[in-house]
Design a protein around this motif. Structure first.
Motif, short mmCIF file in Angstrom:
data_model
loop_
_atom_site.label_atom_id
_atom_site.label_comp_id
_atom_site.label_asym_id
_atom_site.label_seq_id
_atom_site.Cartn_x
_atom_site.Cartn_y
_atom_site.Cartn_z
N LEU A 57 0.82 -1.21 0.00
CA LEU A 57 0.00 0.00 0.00
C LEU A 57 0.86 1.26 0.00
N GLN A 58 1.91 1.26 0.78
CA GLN A 58 2.78 2.43 0.84
C GLN A 58 3.35 2.76 -0.53
N THR A 59 3.87 1.76 -1.21
CA THR A 59 4.44 1.97 -2.54
C THR A 59 3.36 2.39 -3.54
N GLY A 60 2.19 1.76 -3.44
CA GLY A 60 1.09 2.15 -4.31
C GLY A 60 0.64 3.58 -4.06
N PHE A 61 0.54 3.98 -2.79
CA PHE A 61 0.14 5.35 -2.46
C PHE A 61 1.08 6.37 -3.09
N GLN A 62 2.35 6.06 -3.12
CA GLN A 62 3.32 6.99 -3.69
C GLN A 62 3.21 7.09 -5.20
N ALA A 63 2.60 6.08 -5.83
CA ALA A 63 2.54 6.04 -7.30
C ALA A 63 1.19 6.45 -7.87
N VAL A 64 0.15 6.57 -7.03
CA VAL A 64 -1.20 6.83 -7.57
C VAL A 64 -1.29 8.21 -8.21
N ARG A 65 -2.19 8.33 -9.19
CA ARG A 65 -2.41 9.59 -9.88
C ARG A 65 -3.85 10.10 -9.75
N GLY A 66 -4.75 9.26 -9.27
CA GLY A 66 -6.15 9.66 -9.16
C GLY A 66 -6.40 10.63 -8.02
N GLN A 67 -7.36 11.52 -8.22
CA GLN A 67 -7.73 12.46 -7.16
C GLN A 67 -8.43 11.76 -6.01
N VAL A 68 -9.09 10.64 -6.31
CA VAL A 68 -9.67 9.77 -5.28
C VAL A 68 -9.00 8.40 -5.42
N VAL A 69 -8.54 7.86 -4.31
CA VAL A 69 -7.86 6.57 -4.31
C VAL A 69 -8.73 5.57 -3.56
N ILE A 70 -9.07 4.49 -4.22
CA ILE A 70 -9.87 3.43 -3.60
C ILE A 70 -9.03 2.17 -3.53
N THR A 71 -8.90 1.63 -2.33
CA THR A 71 -8.15 0.38 -2.15
C THR A 71 -9.13 -0.76 -1.98
N ALA A 110 -11.74 4.48 0.71
CA ALA A 110 -11.55 5.56 -0.26
C ALA A 110 -10.85 6.72 0.44
N TYR A 111 -9.92 7.36 -0.29
CA TYR A 111 -9.12 8.44 0.27
C TYR A 111 -9.04 9.60 -0.72
N LYS A 112 -8.90 10.80 -0.19
CA LYS A 112 -8.40 11.88 -1.02
C LYS A 112 -6.94 11.60 -1.34
N GLN A 113 -6.50 12.03 -2.51
CA GLN A 113 -5.10 11.79 -2.88
C GLN A 113 -4.15 12.42 -1.87
N LYS A 114 -4.50 13.60 -1.35
CA LYS A 114 -3.63 14.29 -0.41
C LYS A 114 -3.40 13.44 0.85
N VAL A 115 -4.41 12.69 1.25
CA VAL A 115 -4.28 11.86 2.45
C VAL A 115 -3.23 10.77 2.25
N VAL A 116 -3.32 10.04 1.14
CA VAL A 116 -2.38 8.93 0.94
C VAL A 116 -0.97 9.43 0.70
N LYS A 117 -0.83 10.57 0.03
CA LYS A 117 0.51 11.11 -0.19
C LYS A 117 1.13 11.56 1.13
N THR A 118 0.30 12.01 2.07
CA THR A 118 0.81 12.48 3.36
C THR A 118 1.20 11.33 4.27
N ILE A 119 0.37 10.29 4.32
CA ILE A 119 0.62 9.22 5.28
C ILE A 119 1.59 8.16 4.76
N ALA A 120 1.79 8.08 3.45
CA ALA A 120 2.63 7.02 2.89
C ALA A 120 4.03 6.95 3.52
N PRO A 121 4.73 8.09 3.70
CA PRO A 121 6.09 7.99 4.27
C PRO A 121 6.12 7.51 5.72
#
Length: 330
Positions: free
Chosen positions: A80-94, A162-173
């Protein structure tokens, strides 16, 4: 320049070759009906079957499919961490790759993020098709997680979120270990407090067997404690260790002072007094003083470690990629 999409469906997987084509077709049917611009990102966590070959085939047939493969099995959190860093969608659904999560939930999850303005929406498998040996520990884990974190969710471990893109980019590290079970807690403590919940369909597993055992609940509980501790004291470890160290040192000093005063009183009165080492309080006081000093040292070491930066890209995990062009956003 990275293309901006409405939606990324992120799917971590491990040995799920049978379910991937069916899952892909189902997702494509749903997102096409709702006219989403989308990508499907598969993260293969070191599968030993033909899962990666299936991902490569899907990517060659559908330009909206991308894939990342690890060189060995690192766990769902790393995927998930690696995927979060690579996503391009404004909404991310896992969602999980085993077809127990229904892609029909995607449109409503997307709407709750975009229209209801949630930062994160977690699925709640209210009716589960699992044995009691799995459902009972799940209920206990969720109850403890609610109590410790204050996040009022019924199902922290549901893979459908489901996440906002900003959320996954922030928590991934910040992710490591098995923290995928506690992502709503991590998001909440990173300032994303608008967390919603949606009852979702839980389907019986169609292919293969589960990749998780009962130990995941013990690990999940311990991870909740770690997250709680790190959230409160990661930036100020001396506040925790220093407080305990001061209290322990103070108790030990009081006990030592009491033994000294007691002996002086007996000496002044001419009363024969036993050796201090014969009194159990002597050992309690000695241990308390030693622990107090050690707590202080732990606090100082923690303060020094806090001042060191940690760069974690996750690139060393990855063996191959498919569907990526230009600069790799990982």
């Amino acid at each position: 320049m990275t293309q901006s999409l409405q939606l990324t469906v992120l799917i971590p997987l491990y040995n799920e070759e049978e379910s991937l084509p069916e899952l892909h077709d189902w997702i494509v049917r749903v997102v096409t009906e709702h006219r989403f611009t989308y990508e499907i990102l598969f993260v293969d966590d070191g599968s030993t079957d033909d899962s990666w070959s299936v991902v490569e085939r899907l990517a060659s047939d559908n330009p909206n499919v991308r894939g990342i493969r690890f060189n060995r099995n690192y766990g769902k959190t790393a995927a998930l961490q690696t995927g979060f860093q690579a996503v391009r969608g404004q909404v991310v659904i896992t969602m999980d790759a085993d077809l127990q999560d229904s892609p029909d939930e995607i449109p409503e999850l997307y709407r709750m993020i975009v229209e209801d303005k949630y930062d994160l929406v977690s699925g709640w498998k209210q009716k589960r098709y699992d044995p009691i040996t799995k459902t009972l520990p799940t209920k206990l884990f969720n109850a403890v997680s609610r109590w410790i974190s204050g996040v009022p969710l019924h199902d922290f471990n549901c893979g459908l979120k489901a996440y906002k893109q900003k959320v996954v980019k922030t928590i991934a590290p910040t992710l490591y270990g098995d923290m995928h079970r506690n992502l709503p807690i991590v998001a909440n403590w990173n300032g994303f407090g608008r967390i919603g919940e949606k009852v979702v369909q839980h389907r019986a597993r169609k292919y293969g067997t589960t990749k998780f055992g009962l130990e995941r609940f013990v690990n999940g509980f311990l991870d909740v404690l770690v997250i709680a501790f790190v959230h409160r004291f990661s930036k100020r470890p001396m506040h925790f260790f220093g407080t305990l160290g001061t209290l322990s040192f103070f108790i030990g000093t009081v006990l030592a002072a009491w033994l000294i005063v007691e002996k002086l009183i007996h000496i002044s009165q001419g009363v024969k007094f036993r050796n201090a080492t014969d009194n159990p309080l002597f050992y309690f006081g000695l241990v308390a003083i030693i622990l107090g000093v050690q707590m202080f040292l732990a606090g100082f070491l923690g303060e020094m470690l806090v001042r060191q930066s940690l760069n974690r890209t996750g690139d060393h995990l990855i063996a191959e990629r498919v569907g990526f062009t230009g600069a790799v956003p990982v």
